[in-house]
Design a protein around this motif. Structure first.
Motif, PDB file in Angstrom:
ATOM      1  N   TYR A  28       0.841  -1.198   0.000  1.00 59.59           N
ATOM      2  CA  TYR A  28       0.000   0.000   0.000  1.00 59.59           C
ATOM      3  C   TYR A  28       0.877   1.249   0.000  1.00 59.59           C
ATOM      4  O   TYR A  28       2.034   1.214   0.406  1.00 59.59           O
ATOM      5  CB  TYR A  28      -0.884   0.021   1.249  1.00 59.59           C
ATOM      6  N   TRP A  29       0.277   2.361  -0.444  1.00 60.41           N
ATOM      7  CA  TRP A  29       1.010   3.619  -0.353  1.00 60.41           C
ATOM      8  C   TRP A  29       0.061   4.765  -0.069  1.00 60.41           C
ATOM      9  O   TRP A  29      -1.130   4.692  -0.377  1.00 60.41           O
ATOM     10  CB  TRP A  29       1.842   3.870  -1.600  1.00 60.41           C
ATOM     11  N   SER A  30       0.625   5.791   0.540  1.00 58.04           N
ATOM     12  CA  SER A  30      -0.093   7.038   0.780  1.00 58.04           C
ATOM     13  C   SER A  30       0.678   8.129   0.062  1.00 58.04           C
ATOM     14  O   SER A  30       1.776   8.514   0.497  1.00 58.04           O
ATOM     15  CB  SER A  30      -0.174   7.327   2.280  1.00 58.04           C
ATOM     16  N   PRO A  31       0.153   8.642  -1.057  1.00 53.80           N
ATOM     17  CA  PRO A  31       0.903   9.617  -1.848  1.00 53.80           C
ATOM     18  C   PRO A  31       0.900  11.000  -1.212  1.00 53.80           C
ATOM     19  O   PRO A  31       0.030  11.312  -0.382  1.00 53.80           O
ATOM     20  CB  PRO A  31       0.147   9.628  -3.180  1.00 53.80           C
ATOM     21  N   PRO A  32       1.835  11.837  -1.605  1.00 56.43           N
ATOM     22  CA  PRO A  32       1.836  13.208  -1.108  1.00 56.43           C
ATOM     23  C   PRO A  32       0.753  14.033  -1.798  1.00 56.43           C
ATOM     24  O   PRO A  32       0.285  13.671  -2.880  1.00 56.43           O
ATOM     25  CB  PRO A  32       3.231  13.713  -1.480  1.00 56.43           C
ATOM     26  N   THR A  33       0.380  15.129  -1.191  1.00 57.54           N
ATOM     27  CA  THR A  33      -0.592  16.041  -1.818  1.00 57.54           C
ATOM     28  C   THR A  33       0.007  16.676  -3.064  1.00 57.54           C
ATOM     29  O   THR A  33      -0.665  16.832  -4.087  1.00 57.54           O
ATOM     30  CB  THR A  33      -1.013  17.135  -0.822  1.00 57.54           C
ATOM     31  N   THR A  34       1.277  17.032  -2.988  1.00 54.37           N
ATOM     32  CA  THR A  34       1.996  17.641  -4.109  1.00 54.37           C
ATOM     33  C   THR A  34       3.010  16.652  -4.654  1.00 54.37           C
ATOM     34  O   THR A  34       3.862  16.160  -3.905  1.00 54.37           O
ATOM     35  CB  THR A  34       2.722  18.925  -3.663  1.00 54.37           C
ATOM     36  N   ALA A  35       2.930  16.361  -5.940  1.00 59.56           N
ATOM     37  CA  ALA A  35       3.855  15.403  -6.539  1.00 59.56           C
ATOM     38  C   ALA A  35       5.260  15.992  -6.589  1.00 59.56           C
ATOM     39  O   ALA A  35       5.435  17.152  -6.986  1.00 59.56           O
ATOM     40  CB  ALA A  35       3.393  15.034  -7.943  1.00 59.56           C
ATOM     41  N   TYR A  57       9.461   0.494  -7.382  1.00 55.80           N
ATOM     42  CA  TYR A  57       8.056   0.642  -7.756  1.00 55.80           C
ATOM     43  C   TYR A  57       7.592   2.076  -7.518  1.00 55.80           C
ATOM     44  O   TYR A  57       6.876   2.667  -8.331  1.00 55.80           O
ATOM     45  CB  TYR A  57       7.190  -0.295  -6.915  1.00 55.80           C
ATOM     46  N   LEU A  58       7.969   2.642  -6.379  1.00 53.54           N
ATOM     47  CA  LEU A  58       7.473   3.958  -5.998  1.00 53.54           C
ATOM     48  C   LEU A  58       7.919   5.039  -6.967  1.00 53.54           C
ATOM     49  O   LEU A  58       7.114   5.889  -7.373  1.00 53.54           O
ATOM     50  CB  LEU A  58       7.936   4.295  -4.585  1.00 53.54           C
ATOM     51  N   ILE A  59       9.200   5.039  -7.354  1.00 54.37           N
ATOM     52  CA  ILE A  59       9.662   6.103  -8.237  1.00 54.37           C
ATOM     53  C   ILE A  59       9.002   6.023  -9.603  1.00 54.37           C
ATOM     54  O   ILE A  59       8.755   7.057 -10.247  1.00 54.37           O
ATOM     55  CB  ILE A  59      11.196   6.107  -8.366  1.00 54.37           C
ATOM     56  N   GLN A  60       8.665   4.814 -10.038  1.00 51.97           N
ATOM     57  CA  GLN A  60       7.944   4.703 -11.303  1.00 51.97           C
ATOM     58  C   GLN A  60       6.518   5.225 -11.162  1.00 51.97           C
ATOM     59  O   GLN A  60       5.990   5.866 -12.072  1.00 51.97           O
ATOM     60  CB  GLN A  60       7.973   3.260 -11.791  1.00 51.97           C
ATOM     61  N   LYS A  61       5.901   4.976 -10.010  1.00 52.34           N
ATOM     62  CA  LYS A  61       4.564   5.514  -9.759  1.00 52.34           C
ATOM     63  C   LYS A  61       4.590   7.044  -9.733  1.00 52.34           C
ATOM     64  O   LYS A  61       3.650   7.703 -10.196  1.00 52.34           O
ATOM     65  CB  LYS A  61       4.034   4.974  -8.427  1.00 52.34           C
ATOM     66  N   ARG A 160       1.618 -14.001   3.462  1.00 48.40           N
ATOM     67  CA  ARG A 160       2.793 -13.215   3.103  1.00 48.40           C
ATOM     68  C   ARG A 160       2.702 -11.844   3.767  1.00 48.40           C
ATOM     69  O   ARG A 160       1.619 -11.382   4.104  1.00 48.40           O
ATOM     70  CB  ARG A 160       2.873 -13.062   1.579  1.00 48.40           C
ATOM     71  N   PRO A 161       3.817 -11.156   3.920  1.00 46.46           N
ATOM     72  CA  PRO A 161       3.785  -9.850   4.573  1.00 46.46           C
ATOM     73  C   PRO A 161       3.098  -8.793   3.718  1.00 46.46           C
ATOM     74  O   PRO A 161       2.948  -8.941   2.501  1.00 46.46           O
ATOM     75  CB  PRO A 161       5.266  -9.511   4.764  1.00 46.46           C
ATOM     76  N   GLU A 162       2.678  -7.741   4.397  1.00 48.06           N
ATOM     77  CA  GLU A 162       2.174  -6.543   3.736  1.00 48.06           C
ATOM     78  C   GLU A 162       3.180  -5.420   3.987  1.00 48.06           C
ATOM     79  O   GLU A 162       3.949  -5.469   4.944  1.00 48.06           O
ATOM     80  CB  GLU A 162       0.815  -6.139   4.298  1.00 48.06           C
ATOM     81  N   VAL A 195      -3.917   0.840  -2.667  1.00 48.28           N
ATOM     82  CA  VAL A 195      -3.081  -0.265  -3.140  1.00 48.28           C
ATOM     83  C   VAL A 195      -2.076   0.248  -4.167  1.00 48.28           C
ATOM     84  O   VAL A 195      -2.436   0.924  -5.132  1.00 48.28           O
ATOM     85  CB  VAL A 195      -3.946  -1.378  -3.750  1.00 48.28           C
ATOM     86  N   LEU A 196      -0.813  -0.078  -3.950  1.00 49.23           N
ATOM     87  CA  LEU A 196       0.240   0.204  -4.923  1.00 49.23           C
ATOM     88  C   LEU A 196       0.540  -1.042  -5.746  1.00 49.23           C
ATOM     89  O   LEU A 196       0.712  -0.963  -6.961  1.00 49.23           O
ATOM     90  CB  LEU A 196       1.506   0.687  -4.207  1.00 49.23           C
ATOM     91  N   ILE A 197       0.604  -2.207  -5.081  1.00 45.32           N
ATOM     92  CA  ILE A 197       0.947  -3.455  -5.753  1.00 45.32           C
ATOM     93  C   ILE A 197       0.058  -4.567  -5.229  1.00 45.32           C
ATOM     94  O   ILE A 197      -0.022  -4.795  -4.019  1.00 45.32           O
ATOM     95  CB  ILE A 197       2.420  -3.850  -5.494  1.00 45.32           C
ATOM     96  N   GLU A 198      -0.609  -5.253  -6.117  1.00 47.66           N
ATOM     97  CA  GLU A 198      -1.330  -6.474  -5.774  1.00 47.66           C
ATOM     98  C   GLU A 198      -0.343  -7.629  -5.844  1.00 47.66           C
ATOM     99  O   GLU A 198       0.216  -7.916  -6.898  1.00 47.66           O
ATOM    100  CB  GLU A 198      -2.480  -6.711  -6.748  1.00 47.66           C
ATOM    101  N   GLY A 199      -0.113  -8.270  -4.720  1.00 47.68           N
ATOM    102  CA  GLY A 199       0.834  -9.366  -4.687  1.00 47.68           C
ATOM    103  C   GLY A 199       0.158 -10.717  -4.847  1.00 47.68           C
ATOM    104  O   GLY A 199      -0.733 -10.890  -5.679  1.00 47.68           O
ATOM    105  N   THR A 200       0.579 -11.668  -4.023  1.00 48.53           N
ATOM    106  CA  THR A 200       0.056 -13.032  -4.101  1.00 48.53           C
ATOM    107  C   THR A 200      -0.889 -13.288  -2.937  1.00 48.53           C
ATOM    108  O   THR A 200      -0.525 -13.112  -1.777  1.00 48.53           O
ATOM    109  CB  THR A 200       1.211 -14.053  -4.046  1.00 48.53           C
ATOM    110  N   LYS A 201      -2.098 -13.681  -3.250  1.00 48.17           N
ATOM    111  CA  LYS A 201      -3.093 -13.913  -2.216  1.00 48.17           C
ATOM    112  C   LYS A 201      -2.757 -15.150  -1.386  1.00 48.17           C
ATOM    113  O   LYS A 201      -1.987 -16.014  -1.787  1.00 48.17           O
ATOM    114  CB  LYS A 201      -4.482 -14.083  -2.857  1.00 48.17           C
ATOM    115  N   ASP A 202      -3.387 -15.246  -0.228  1.00 48.83           N
ATOM    116  CA  ASP A 202      -3.203 -16.403   0.644  1.00 48.83           C
ATOM    117  C   ASP A 202      -3.720 -17.662  -0.043  1.00 48.83           C
ATOM    118  O   ASP A 202      -4.569 -17.606  -0.933  1.00 48.83           O
ATOM    119  CB  ASP A 202      -3.976 -16.214   1.949  1.00 48.83           C
ATOM    120  N   VAL A 203      -3.239 -18.796   0.396  1.00 50.48           N
ATOM    121  CA  VAL A 203      -3.659 -20.044  -0.227  1.00 50.48           C
ATOM    122  C   VAL A 203      -5.169 -20.230  -0.103  1.00 50.48           C
ATOM    123  O   VAL A 203      -5.826 -20.696  -1.041  1.00 50.48           O
ATOM    124  CB  VAL A 203      -2.892 -21.243   0.390  1.00 50.48           C
ATOM    125  N   ASN A 204      -5.767 -19.846   1.036  1.00 47.38           N
ATOM    126  CA  ASN A 204      -7.215 -19.987   1.179  1.00 47.38           C
ATOM    127  C   ASN A 204      -7.958 -19.001   0.291  1.00 47.38           C
ATOM    128  O   ASN A 204      -9.047 -19.300  -0.226  1.00 47.38           O
ATOM    129  CB  ASN A 204      -7.644 -19.807   2.636  1.00 47.38           C
TER     130      ASN A 204
END
Length: 211
Positions: A28-35, A57-61, A160-162, A195-204
């Motif tokens: 996840y990310w929280s962007p700045p008000t001013t780019a 990833y962030l610098i490309q975003k 997996r971690p967040e 959400v910045l990146i959708e990763g791999t969901k849990d097995v369930n």
């Protein structure tokens, strides 16, 4: 010069993206008000092995082309094709050359810098005292913007971690103490995240989504 240089750069960038998606549930990310705009210094705490990958990833975003100093560059020389620069531990001459080259690139325009001013990877906790390299670059680059980035990891409710990336507001250079306090304050802020990146969901989750 694009962030991913040529075929090799695209291959290395693809490896980074695959690694992040495979190893995290969500980023996840929280962007700045001013780019932020060039030239900028994005400086972050360094408490996780994947910090550099997430900043890629962030610098490309943020649509910023950046260089990134890598202490163990000799183990990953192909990272030069995605902005990595050699910054070896204990080699003062090599570090000085990298700092000088970084300043020239930023002064010429079109390049920014990703830096972990604590200088060494450490376990989560209070920020270590920042190294002087951040101050040196900031003082040499006219109109530079300082952008703190707080990175937090959590391994809890998912397989997996967040990770959460909080991006501070760009501001002009003041001094090293001010920069360190800005990042420390950012690590404690409560923000709304997306959400910045959708990763791999849990097995369930993966099993439950099958038809």
């Amino acid at each position: 010069m694009a962030q991913e240089q040529g075929l090799v750069g695209r291959l290395v960038g693809g490896m980074v993206r695959r690694s992040v998606r495979a190893r995290f549930h969500t980023v996840y990310w929280s962007p700045p008000t001013t780019a932020p705009r060039h030239p900028a210094i994005l400086y972050a705490n360094h408490h996780g092995w994947m910090d550099g990958y997430l900043m890629f990833y962030l610098i490309q975003k943020l649509n910023l082309e950046c260089v990134d100093w890598i202490q163990e560059f000799d183990s990953f020389p192909l990272f030069a094709k995605i902005g990595g620069m050699r910054y070896p531990l204990g080699d003062t001459a090599a570090r000085a050359a990298t700092i000088k080259r970084t300043i020239r690139l930023m002064q010429a325009g079109g390049k920014s810098l990703v830096i972990f001013p604590e200088m060494e990877l450490q376990r989560p906790g209070p920020l270590r005292t920042f190294g002087e390299a951040l101050s040196l670059v900031a003082r040499k680059v006219p109109d530079v913007q300082l952008v703190p980035v707080a990175i937090r990891y959590e391994m809890s409710i998912h397989e997996r971690p967040e990770a959460w990336l909080t991006v501070g507001e760009p501001e002009p250079w003041c001094d090293l103490d001010h920069a360190q306090q800005a990042l420390a304050d950012l690590t404690r802020q409560e923000r709304q995240f997306q959400v910045l990146i959708e990763g791999t969901k849990d097995v369930n989750e993966r099993f439950g989504s099958r038809k």
